[in-house]
Design an enzyme around this catalytic site. Structure first.
Site, PDB file in Angstrom:
ATOM      1  N   TRP A   1       0.814  -1.209   0.000  1.00 57.61           N
ATOM      2  CA  TRP A   1       0.000   0.000   0.000  1.00 57.61           C
ATOM      3  C   TRP A   1       0.845   1.255   0.000  1.00 57.61           C
ATOM      4  O   TRP A   1       0.418   2.317  -0.477  1.00 57.61           O
ATOM      5  CB  TRP A   1      -0.922   0.024   1.224  1.00 57.61           C
ATOM      6  CG  TRP A   1      -0.171   0.182   2.521  1.00 57.61           C
ATOM      7  CD1 TRP A   1       0.416  -0.803   3.255  1.00 57.61           C
ATOM      8  CD2 TRP A   1       0.077   1.403   3.218  1.00 57.61           C
ATOM      9  NE1 TRP A   1       1.017  -0.280   4.369  1.00 57.61           N
ATOM     10  CE2 TRP A   1       0.822   1.081   4.374  1.00 57.61           C
ATOM     11  CE3 TRP A   1      -0.253   2.744   2.994  1.00 57.61           C
ATOM     12  CZ2 TRP A   1       1.242   2.034   5.297  1.00 57.61           C
ATOM     13  CZ3 TRP A   1       0.163   3.702   3.914  1.00 57.61           C
ATOM     14  CH2 TRP A   1       0.897   3.339   5.055  1.00 57.61           C
ATOM     15  N   ASP A   2       2.073   1.154   0.540  1.00 62.51           N
ATOM     16  CA  ASP A   2       2.879   2.365   0.634  1.00 62.51           C
ATOM     17  C   ASP A   2       3.318   2.866  -0.740  1.00 62.51           C
ATOM     18  O   ASP A   2       3.779   4.009  -0.861  1.00 62.51           O
ATOM     19  CB  ASP A   2       4.084   2.168   1.552  1.00 62.51           C
ATOM     20  CG  ASP A   2       4.842   0.888   1.298  1.00 62.51           C
ATOM     21  OD1 ASP A   2       4.866   0.033   2.200  1.00 62.51           O
ATOM     22  OD2 ASP A   2       5.433   0.754   0.210  1.00 62.51           O
TER      23      ASP A   2
ATOM     24  N   GLU B   1       1.647  -0.990  12.588  1.00 65.55           N
ATOM     25  CA  GLU B   1       1.631  -2.448  12.700  1.00 65.55           C
ATOM     26  C   GLU B   1       1.825  -2.939  14.128  1.00 65.55           C
ATOM     27  O   GLU B   1       1.891  -4.150  14.355  1.00 65.55           O
ATOM     28  CB  GLU B   1       2.694  -3.037  11.775  1.00 65.55           C
ATOM     29  CG  GLU B   1       2.397  -2.766  10.306  1.00 65.55           C
ATOM     30  CD  GLU B   1       3.542  -3.151   9.392  1.00 65.55           C
ATOM     31  OE1 GLU B   1       4.428  -3.912   9.826  1.00 65.55           O
ATOM     32  OE2 GLU B   1       3.567  -2.687   8.234  1.00 65.55           O
TER      33      GLU B   1
ATOM     34  N   LYS C   1       4.486   1.871  15.976  1.00 66.73           N
ATOM     35  CA  LYS C   1       5.629   1.489  15.146  1.00 66.73           C
ATOM     36  C   LYS C   1       5.966   2.575  14.133  1.00 66.73           C
ATOM     37  O   LYS C   1       7.129   2.896  13.907  1.00 66.73           O
ATOM     38  CB  LYS C   1       5.318   0.183  14.412  1.00 66.73           C
ATOM     39  CG  LYS C   1       6.439  -0.277  13.477  1.00 66.73           C
ATOM     40  CD  LYS C   1       6.096  -1.595  12.788  1.00 66.73           C
ATOM     41  CE  LYS C   1       7.233  -2.055  11.884  1.00 66.73           C
ATOM     42  NZ  LYS C   1       6.945  -3.358  11.238  1.00 66.73           N
ATOM     43  N   GLN C   2       4.931   3.122  13.496  1.00 66.29           N
ATOM     44  CA  GLN C   2       5.135   4.099  12.434  1.00 66.29           C
ATOM     45  C   GLN C   2       3.974   5.065  12.438  1.00 66.29           C
ATOM     46  O   GLN C   2       2.900   4.772  12.963  1.00 66.29           O
ATOM     47  CB  GLN C   2       5.206   3.390  11.076  1.00 66.29           C
ATOM     48  CG  GLN C   2       3.917   2.704  10.684  1.00 66.29           C
ATOM     49  CD  GLN C   2       4.138   1.472   9.850  1.00 66.29           C
ATOM     50  OE1 GLN C   2       4.584   0.450  10.345  1.00 66.29           O
ATOM     51  NE2 GLN C   2       3.823   1.562   8.561  1.00 66.29           N
TER      52      GLN C   2
END
Length: 806
Positions: free
Chosen positions: A380-381, A507, A611-612
């Protein structure tokens, strides 16, 4: 103190001296060349030593089993892994029968340089064999932008101080031995030797290998040919003549070619006097198909080689340079004040350009064509991070990638039916459109993937005005993702619309209700689908869209719940997130990051640890959904929780840090994004470059320091530079026109190069830009940004000056 840069710092290239076996894998990835169709890792010409061989074709993969300890409904049964196609990089050199090896003899000089304007990788060395014979070797390679299936190498060997017998064995080899490709022996067995020979041919000095993948049924044809010349001490390097097989004449090297199922070999031999040179131009053509007849596929590969041979090395190199010169006119980002950031920025732009320049109906994998990391999958990124850069600088490549997504719609619909959803749900990770993830909390539940794709469609159409694409492909993707959104939603008793049991970009949090990022992106998806359906009612009708259906999308978008913690004054990442226990950051040792490698997901999922960027990413991608005060409070809150165990995080955090006035923090994140691969910050660059992070560096600088935002209201810029930078200049394409923006500490200039006038906003002022006339506007004072947000213990980014050492 900053450490010595791993590559020589220069504005238009990356160079390195010597051979460092411990960094060989990283250098192979950094020095990789590609064109979106074909990719060669930066392996040494002679094939040894190497970390990982790499010769890839976009879309070529092998199917493999996906074993599960416990089966479950809807689990994918077959996965996909990128494989090496027959490798034509190898040119093995022997000097008086002694094989050249950088680990043997005396290596007086060894230099490699990636030229970002020429699109070539050059290698210069001087080597003395154990027997005392010295030669100089110059190798230059390219993967052609003009000839989609062609890679070429110009290889020159010079005798230095004594007569020497030179033998070069040029190879085309299939099923090369690889490091362990999968920890499961059942999968390893499939991927160890994925190609079966179908045909092999020799015609003069041309050789062709045709293979078929054993399980996925794809056919690959790779052909090679050579032009060979012997040059005297005073002869200029020229265009070698095509090689002719046979014994050597007075000035003609001996050339012979043979082939078997997995190996084609051309041997070139000559005796050189001191100062004489043997020059070889090797051209390799690559084609693949699951539909073409073998004869046709072989003909394409051999025809591509023949065309390139007629053009010659000088023609290939000139075409390469011309294509890049044209690209840099718009795409170049000039950064003054930090030479290393300037180098990193151009490196990132170059790698994304060459990953996309000849996509032609394909996407870009997470590692591009630079390595087999992530098994060659697209995520998806790509739509979230890479497509904005392509849309701004290579809109034709952005269109191709989006058309590839559209071509996978049948797989997405099938997946949705299996899961009992409406519409279509696109794969979280894939090569051909089928889901290839067996971990459903991160994949199946990540419904934001579909809204990310929809957002990429909306952004592309808005930026390019490409209504033909919208009619032919875009609307259908918007419709099917909107149908998915309403099919999985839930209405509450108060009229609110919820998305339950989803996973956002973070995530370390999974299977939650009302993830803010997912909800605001789904809302944009629904609103965009309605607007596009109304622009093209005939196409919408053909897709079965009714007025009742679009009315339902409007209502769901209006009622979409965006949770807010009124007590804390922030948006929870998802419902109840701010009530969870905080992760024990102070009790976590530095070597325990990445957390996923040292703690169970069960523990991570029930704690406040990120995480992000997730909520913070939403502040950028759905920037109109939040006020300035909300962005500042949300950013500060999530800074204290975000550990950046993902290469995707620093860029998003940089953008919002700049927007809320934390310019020094933004600069620190930009430095981290710049060095992900060049300094191998995560220790995994040997598996390939992080394409989304490379594109994210552009976003961090252009959307961060350039303050660029787009929406249906048009383009807006709010540029501010950190103290380390004295100037920033970048270009974008807007509906076929080129706009360059030149930012200095006190003012910004805008220059529209062609086309009708363009209205943009500079902070709160509207500017009407006339082509060829520079408009300059002052930078307003920066409101006090407040204290620098706290970070988890030990997880603050390195300061800009320390990281980049300028």
């Amino acid at each position: 103190m900053s450490e010595r840069p791993p590559f020589d710092v220069e504005p238009w290239g990356l160079g390195v001296s010597g051979v460092d076996l411990d960094r060989l894998g990283q250098r192979e990835s950094v020095f990789a060349l590609s064109n979106g169709h074909l990719g060669w890792r930066g392996n040494l010409d002679e094939g040894e030593p190497r970390a990982v061989p790499g010769s890839y074709l976009n879309g070529v993969f092998e199917e493999r089993p996906m074993p599960y300890a416990e089966e479950g409904y809807g689990y994918p049964q077959t996965g996909q892994s990128v494989i090496n196609v027959p490798d034509g990089q190898i040119l093995r050199l022997a000097v008086d029968d002694e094989p050249f090896d950088v680990r043997e003899g005396t290596l007086a000089r060894h230099e490699q340089r990636l030229d970002l304007r020429a699109g070539t990788l050059r290698r210069d060395l001087e080597w003395t064999s154990p027997a005392g014979r010295t030669v100089r070797v110059t190798s230059t390679r390219l993967v052609s932008y003009e000839h989609r299936s062609v890679a070429a190498v110009r290889y020159v060997v010079e005798a230095v101080d004594a007569p020497v017998r030179i033998t070069v064995q040029s190879e085309l080899v299939a099923n090369e031995s690889l490091p362990e490709v999968h920890e499961d022996p059942r999968v390893q067995e499939v991927l160890e030797s994925p190609l079966e020979g179908v045909e092999h041919h020799v015609l003069g000095t041309m050789a062709t290998l045709v293979h078929r993948t054993r399980r996925s049924g794809q056919c690959i044809a790779v052909a090679m040919d050579h032009a060979v010349a012997r040059l005297g001490a005073s002869s200029p390097a020229g265009a070698p003549m095509p090689a002719k097989p046979g014994a050597p004449g007075p000035n003609r090297p001996a050339v012979s070619t043979e082939a078997s199922a997995d190996l084609a070999l051309t041997t070139i031999a000559a005796t050189l006097q001191p100062g004489e040179r043997l020059e070889i131009v090797k051209v390799v053509g690559h084609e693949h198909s699951d539909a073409l007849a073998i004869e046709a596929l072989r003909g394409r590969a051999e025809g591509a080689v023949a065309d390139a041979m007629r053009e010659g090395w000088d023609g290939l190199a000139a075409g390469q340079r011309a294509r890049l010169d044209d690209h840099w006119l718009c795409a170049d980002v000039e950064v003054e004040g930090s030479p290393r950031l300037q180098q990193a920025m151009r490196f990132a732009l170059f790698q994304v350009f060459q990953a996309a320049v000849r996509l032609e109906g394909r996407s870009i994998a997470g590692k591009g064509l630079t390595g087999a990391g992530y098994e060659g999958h697209t995520f998806w990124d790509f739509e979230a991070f890479v497509l904005p850069l392509l849309t701004a600088t290579q809109p034709e490549a952005a269109e191709q990638a989006l058309r590839w997504r559209h071509a996978t719609l049948d797989h997405a619909r099938e997946r949705a039916r299996l899961l009992r959803f409406g519409g279509a749900t696109f794969a979280w990770r894939t090569i051909d459109g089928r889901e290839s993830s067996g971990y459903w909390p991160a994949s199946t539940a990540a419904l934001h993937v579909n809204a990310d794709i929809a957002a990429a469609v909306l952004h592309y159409v808005r930026a390019t005005g490409d209504r033909a694409f919208e009619r032919e492909a875009g609307l259908e993707m918007l419709v099917e993702t909107a149908r998915l959104g309403v099919s999985v939603g839930r209405w509450d008793a108060d009229g609110g619309f919820h998305l339950d049991g989803v996973t956002g970009p973070d995530e370390y949090t999974a299977i939650v209700n009302d993830n803010v990022y997912t909800n605001v992106m789904a809302r944009l998806n629904l609103e965009g689908a309605v607007a596009a359906a109304r622009r093209h009612p005939d196409v919408a009708q053909g897709l079965g869209v009714t007025e009742d259906e679009t009315s339902g999308w409007v209502e769901a978008a209006r009622a979409m719940v965006v949770v807010h913690d009124d007590a804390l004054g922030v948006h929870p990442q998802s419902a109840g997130f701010t009530q969870l226990q905080r992760w024990d950051f102070e009790g976590t040792e530095p070597e325990q990051y990445q957390l996923q490698d040292h703690f169970p997901y069960f523990d991570l999922y029930r704690k406040q640890v990120v995480k992000q960027a997730d909520l913070v990413l939403a502040l950028y991608t759905a920037h109109e959904a939040f006020t300035s005060d909300e962005k500042a409070r949300d950013f500060a809150y999530y800074e204290a929780l975000t550990v950046r165990d993902s290469s995707l995080s620093a860029a998003a955090q940089a953008v919002i840090a700049a927007e809320v006035g934390q310019l020094q923090l933004a600069a620190d994140y930009v430095a981290e994004a710049a060095l992900i691969d060049l300094a191998d910050l995560r220790g995994d660059t040997d598996a390939g470059l992080h394409m989304a992070s490379l594109a994210g560096l552009w976003t961090a600088v252009v959307a961060g320091f350039g303050g660029m935002r787009d929406s249906d209201a048009g383009l807006r810029f709010a540029p501010r530079l950190p103290p380390q930078l004295t100037r920033l200049s970048f270009g974008i394409r807007v509906e076929g026109r080129m706009l360059r923006v030149d930012v200095r500490p006190d003012a910004t200039s805008y220059l529209l190069h062609e086309g009708p006038p363009l209205r943009v906003r500079h902070f709160d002022d509207e500017l009407e830009l006339e082509p060829g006339r520079t408009a300059t506007a002052p930078t307003p004072p920066l409101p006090p940004p407040g204290p620098r947000p706290a970070k988890p213990a030990g997880r603050a980014p390195r300061p800009f000056d320390e990281a980049l050492g300028d």
